[in-house]
Design a protein around this motif. Structure first.
Motif, mmCIF file in Angstrom:
data_model
loop_
_atom_site.group_PDB
_atom_site.id
_atom_site.type_symbol
_atom_site.label_atom_id
_atom_site.label_comp_id
_atom_site.label_asym_id
_atom_site.label_seq_id
_atom_site.Cartn_x
_atom_site.Cartn_y
_atom_site.Cartn_z
ATOM 1 N N ASP A 60 21.792 85.971 51.326
ATOM 2 C CA ASP A 60 21.852 84.724 52.096
ATOM 3 C C ASP A 60 22.380 84.932 53.516
ATOM 4 O O ASP A 60 22.646 83.972 54.232
ATOM 5 C CB ASP A 60 22.731 83.695 51.379
ATOM 6 C CG ASP A 60 22.095 83.201 50.087
ATOM 7 O OD1 ASP A 60 20.855 83.297 49.966
ATOM 8 O OD2 ASP A 60 22.833 82.730 49.207
ATOM 9 N N LEU A 61 22.595 86.181 53.904
ATOM 10 C CA LEU A 61 23.102 86.464 55.246
ATOM 11 C C LEU A 61 22.043 87.199 56.067
ATOM 12 O O LEU A 61 21.468 88.199 55.623
ATOM 13 C CB LEU A 61 24.372 87.320 55.183
ATOM 14 C CG LEU A 61 25.621 86.622 54.655
ATOM 15 C CD1 LEU A 61 26.758 87.627 54.484
ATOM 16 C CD2 LEU A 61 26.061 85.489 55.595
ATOM 17 N N LEU A 62 21.815 86.667 57.274
ATOM 18 C CA LEU A 62 20.864 87.261 58.207
ATOM 19 C C LEU A 62 21.690 87.867 59.336
ATOM 20 O O LEU A 62 22.515 87.164 59.942
ATOM 21 C CB LEU A 62 19.957 86.143 58.724
ATOM 22 C CG LEU A 62 18.639 86.479 59.399
ATOM 23 C CD1 LEU A 62 17.670 87.114 58.399
ATOM 24 C CD2 LEU A 62 18.032 85.195 59.974
ATOM 25 N N VAL A 63 21.501 89.132 59.623
ATOM 26 C CA VAL A 63 22.291 89.817 60.650
ATOM 27 C C VAL A 63 21.388 90.115 61.844
ATOM 28 O O VAL A 63 20.444 90.910 61.739
ATOM 29 C CB VAL A 63 22.890 91.132 60.100
ATOM 30 C CG1 VAL A 63 23.719 91.834 61.179
ATOM 31 C CG2 VAL A 63 23.748 90.841 58.858
ATOM 32 N N ILE A 70 18.181 91.094 56.619
ATOM 33 C CA ILE A 70 18.921 90.465 55.533
ATOM 34 C C ILE A 70 20.048 91.427 55.155
ATOM 35 O O ILE A 70 19.816 92.635 55.007
ATOM 36 C CB ILE A 70 17.993 90.226 54.321
ATOM 37 C CG1 ILE A 70 16.837 89.291 54.703
ATOM 38 C CG2 ILE A 70 18.780 89.678 53.134
ATOM 39 C CD1 ILE A 70 17.246 87.882 54.999
ATOM 40 N N ALA A 71 21.279 90.923 55.003
ATOM 41 C CA ALA A 71 22.416 91.809 54.727
ATOM 42 C C ALA A 71 22.189 92.640 53.473
ATOM 43 O O ALA A 71 22.604 93.807 53.402
ATOM 44 C CB ALA A 71 23.703 90.996 54.606
ATOM 45 N N ALA A 72 21.493 92.078 52.499
ATOM 46 C CA ALA A 72 21.245 92.815 51.258
ATOM 47 C C ALA A 72 20.407 94.067 51.500
ATOM 48 O O ALA A 72 20.437 95.001 50.687
ATOM 49 C CB ALA A 72 20.553 91.914 50.235
ATOM 50 N N ASP A 73 19.675 94.098 52.614
ATOM 51 C CA ASP A 73 18.836 95.259 52.936
ATOM 52 C C ASP A 73 19.574 96.293 53.781
ATOM 53 O O ASP A 73 19.011 97.336 54.115
ATOM 54 C CB ASP A 73 17.568 94.811 53.686
ATOM 55 C CG ASP A 73 16.702 93.897 52.829
ATOM 56 O OD1 ASP A 73 16.837 93.953 51.584
ATOM 57 O OD2 ASP A 73 15.915 93.124 53.399
ATOM 58 N N LEU A 74 20.813 95.993 54.158
ATOM 59 C CA LEU A 74 21.607 96.928 54.959
ATOM 60 C C LEU A 74 22.419 97.825 54.026
ATOM 61 O O LEU A 74 22.736 97.430 52.893
ATOM 62 C CB LEU A 74 22.570 96.156 55.866
ATOM 63 C CG LEU A 74 21.948 95.355 57.013
ATOM 64 C CD1 LEU A 74 23.024 94.507 57.693
ATOM 65 C CD2 LEU A 74 21.289 96.289 58.027
ATOM 66 N N PRO A 75 22.786 99.016 54.513
ATOM 67 C CA PRO A 75 23.733 99.824 53.728
ATOM 68 C C PRO A 75 25.016 99.026 53.505
ATOM 69 O O PRO A 75 25.422 98.230 54.372
ATOM 70 C CB PRO A 75 24.003 101.034 54.633
ATOM 71 C CG PRO A 75 22.923 101.029 55.666
ATOM 72 C CD PRO A 75 22.415 99.628 55.785
#
Lengths: 328, 328
Positions: free
Chosen positions: A47-50, A269-274
C-alpha cells in the motif's frame, strides 16, 4: 459553548472517550505520543508508493511516500497505479505543474507539452465517475446526522463525527478522512481532498483518468473536487518536496520552462523494493480511543498557548497521525 | 440535495442574488471577470504593506504585498505595524521559520537564535486577547443562525452566510472572511485564519505580541488559531515567495541553518513609497451581487469539468478575489 450545540441537544447521543478529563491540558501531539502500541496500524508495503525525485540543488535526496487508499474507495485506480509502478511507467517523467494553494501534478504529460507520450501498460481498468463514491453501511439515521461541531462518537460508529459544510457529516474510516450524504434512499461516502491527499488527473469526461497522471494537494483542502476526481491516497512522507517547489508560470501553473520540471527517477511499490529500502510507517487507528482523544483536543485546544477553544474542527484540521518506526 | 437543507427548511429566509440562473454554467473565475467596475473596491495605499525580500537564486525579485485589515478588527496591532514599518524596523531582518502546511514567519528573532535583538520603536500599543474579537451588530437571531450549507444572503446582512464548523456562522465583512458566535448575551465576530492571512506572533501570555513578529498562513486554514492570535491582514500579492520556501529543519520549523533565512530588504507602507512603486490593487466587494454569485458558484460548481456539485463550501474556499489595476 456554541448556540447550535445546545439547540440540537445531542448530549444524550454522545459517547465521549473514557478518561478524557485527564486530557484537560494535553496538546494533540502529547496525546498522540502517549498512544499505546495497540492503537497504531502498520501500513502494508503493497500500500506504499515510493517516488524518488532527482536530488535538489544542494544534492539532498528527495523521496515522497504515498499511502494508497483501501477498499471500498477508488480501487480500480489503485490497481492501475500498482500496474503502472510495476511497469516503471513514471521513471524518467517529471513534476509538470505546481499551482500555489492547490496541487502539484506529475506523470503523463498533456499533449503539446513537448514531451513524448509514453504508452501505458496493457490491462489498465477503465473507471467511471460512479466509482468516486462508495455505498455506506446503514448505521446512521437522520437524527444522528445532526452532528455537533465537537467530535462525537455516535452510536456504533467508532470514529468521531464532525459537522461538515460539504456533506451531511464527516468522519474517519480505517485511517481515512471521509464525508458522506445520507438520504432516504441514498447513502454514499467518499474520501475527502485534505492537504496531502493524492488524486487522479483527468480530462473533462470523468472516465478519462486512468491513474497515469497524479496530483497531491499542497494548499487549503479543495473540497469542491470531492466526488469529481478519484482520491487514491495521501502523501505520508516528503510532502515538502512537492509543496516547496517553485510555482509554475504557464497556464494552470504548468511549468512554462521545461528546465523547471523536477525529474522523477523512479516510482515503486514498497513491496517491490529490497527490505532495506522500504519505508516503515504506521497510522493512528481512527477507531482507537487515542484518536478520539486526539480529535477532541484538536477541536478544543487546552494546552497553555490557547486562550479560546474553538469548540469544533473541520475534518482536514484533524490530520491522521503518521509515524515512522524501525524495521521489525 | 442535502438532507440538512431540507430539514432546516430555510428556503423562505434565503434571498438568492437576482439573475443567478444565468450562472448555470459559468465558472467562479468567469463570474469575477464579468463583474462590473462598481463592484471592485480600491485598497488604499495606507492599507498596503510592501515587503521586499532578497532576490532568489536566479536573481528574480521577490515582493510580498499585504493588505492590512480595517476596523473593527485588530486595530491596535495594525497601528503598531504602521509604526514599525515607518521606523524601518524590519529592514535587514529575515524569514525565520517556514513550517509545512502551516506558516511562514518573519521579523523579531526569538531569543537564542543568534540574531541581535533590535529595539522596537517607542509608542507601540499593548493589546490584550479581548482585542482578538469585536462586537457584532445585532442583526442575527437564533433562527437565521441555522445557516444552510449553500451561501445565502440572509435578512439585511448583504454578504453570503455559510455553515461553519468553528463558529455559529461564517460570512464576509467589507472584504474579509469572518466567523461569529451569537448567543443570548454575547455576539462577537473575528477574522478567520484562511490561506494567506497574516497574524501576530506572540509568546504564551496573549498580550505579548506587539506586531514586530508576523506570520502568513501557507497551508490548510489553521482555524484553531482564530481568537488566539491577532489577524492583521492577508497577502494579496506574492504569497508564492513565502509558500515555496524550503521548510525549516529546526524545532517548530525555524531554520536551523541561518544561511537558509531569506533576508528582508525593506518593509514599507505603500503610501510612503513613490507613486511609481506603489501596488494598485482592488478586491471584489463582498457586499456586491457579483460576490454573491461568485460564492454560489464556488459552492455549486457547474462548469463543464464538474460532475458533482458540492452544495456547500467552507469560508476559506471562497477566497475574496483580488486584482491588480493600472495606476490612475
Amino acid at each position: 459553548m456554541m448556540l447550535r450545540q445546545g439547540a440540537l441537544a445531542l448530549a444524550a447521543l454522545a459517547l465521549t472517550a473514557p478518561g478524557m478529563a485527564q486530557d484537560a491540558v494535553r496538546s494533540p501531539d502529547q496525546i498522540v505520543a502517549a498512544a499505546p502500541a495497540r492503537d497504531w496500524v502498520t501500513i502494508a508495503p503493497q500500500d506504499l508508493l515510493v517516488m524518488t525525485l532527482a536530488p535538489d540543488a544542494e544534492g539532498n535526496p528527495r523521496k515522497v511516500v504515498i499511502q494508497l487508499i483501501g477498499a471500498p474507495f477508488s480501487q480500480g485506480w489503485v490497481d492501475n497505479i500498482r500496474t503502472l509502478a510495476r511497469d516503471h511507467y513514471w521513471d524518467g517523467m517529471a513534476i509538470l505543474r505546481v499551482q500555489d494553494n492547490y496541487v502539484a501534478q506529475w506523470g503523463q504529460p498533456d499533449p503539446g507539452m513537448g514531451i513524448a507520450e509514453k504508452p501505458v501498460p496493457e490491462g489498465l481498468k477503465r473507471m467511471s465517475d460512479a466509482d468516486y463514491t462508495a455505498g455506506s453501511p446503514n448505521w446512521l439515521t437522520s437524527s444522528t446526522l445532526r452532528a455537533t461541531k465537537e467530535p462525537q462518537v455516535i452510536g456504533d460508529w467508532p470514529a468521531p463525527m464532525l459537522t461538515d459544510p460539504y456533506g451531511d457529516y464527516a468522519t474517519f474510516r480505517e485511517g481515512w478522512p471521509i464525508a458522506g450524504i445520507q438520504q432516504m434512499h441514498i447513502a454514499r461516502q467518499w474520501p475527502v481532498h485534505c492537504y496531502g491527499m493524492v488524486g487522479v488527473g483527468r480530462g473533462n469526461p470523468p472516465d478519462t483518468g486512468d491513474g497515469s497522471q497524479l496530483y497531491a494537494v499542497i494548499g487549503h483542502a479543495p473540497r469542491h473536487l470531492d466526488r469529481n476526481l478519484a482520491v487514491v491516497g495521501r502523501v505520508v512522507e516528503g510532502i515538502e518536496h512537492l509543496s516547496s517547489l517553485p510555482r509554475g508560470k504557464g497556464p494552470a501553473s504548468y511549468y512554462a520552462d521545461p528546465a523547471k520540471r523536477v525529474p522523477i527517477l523512479s516510482v515503486r511499490i514498497a513491496a517491490d523494493l529490497p527490505e532495506s529500502e522500504r519505508p516503515h510507517l504506521q497510522y493512528l487507528s481512527t477507531e482507537s480511543e487515542s484518536f478520539a482523544r486526539y480529535a477532541d483536543a484538536r477541536a478544543n485546544r487546552r494546552d497553555p498557548f490557547f486562550v479560546a477553544s474553538a469548540g469544533g474542527a473541520d475534518i482536514c484540521n484533524i490530520p491522521v497521525p503518521i509515524r515512522a518506526v524501525a524495521a521489525e
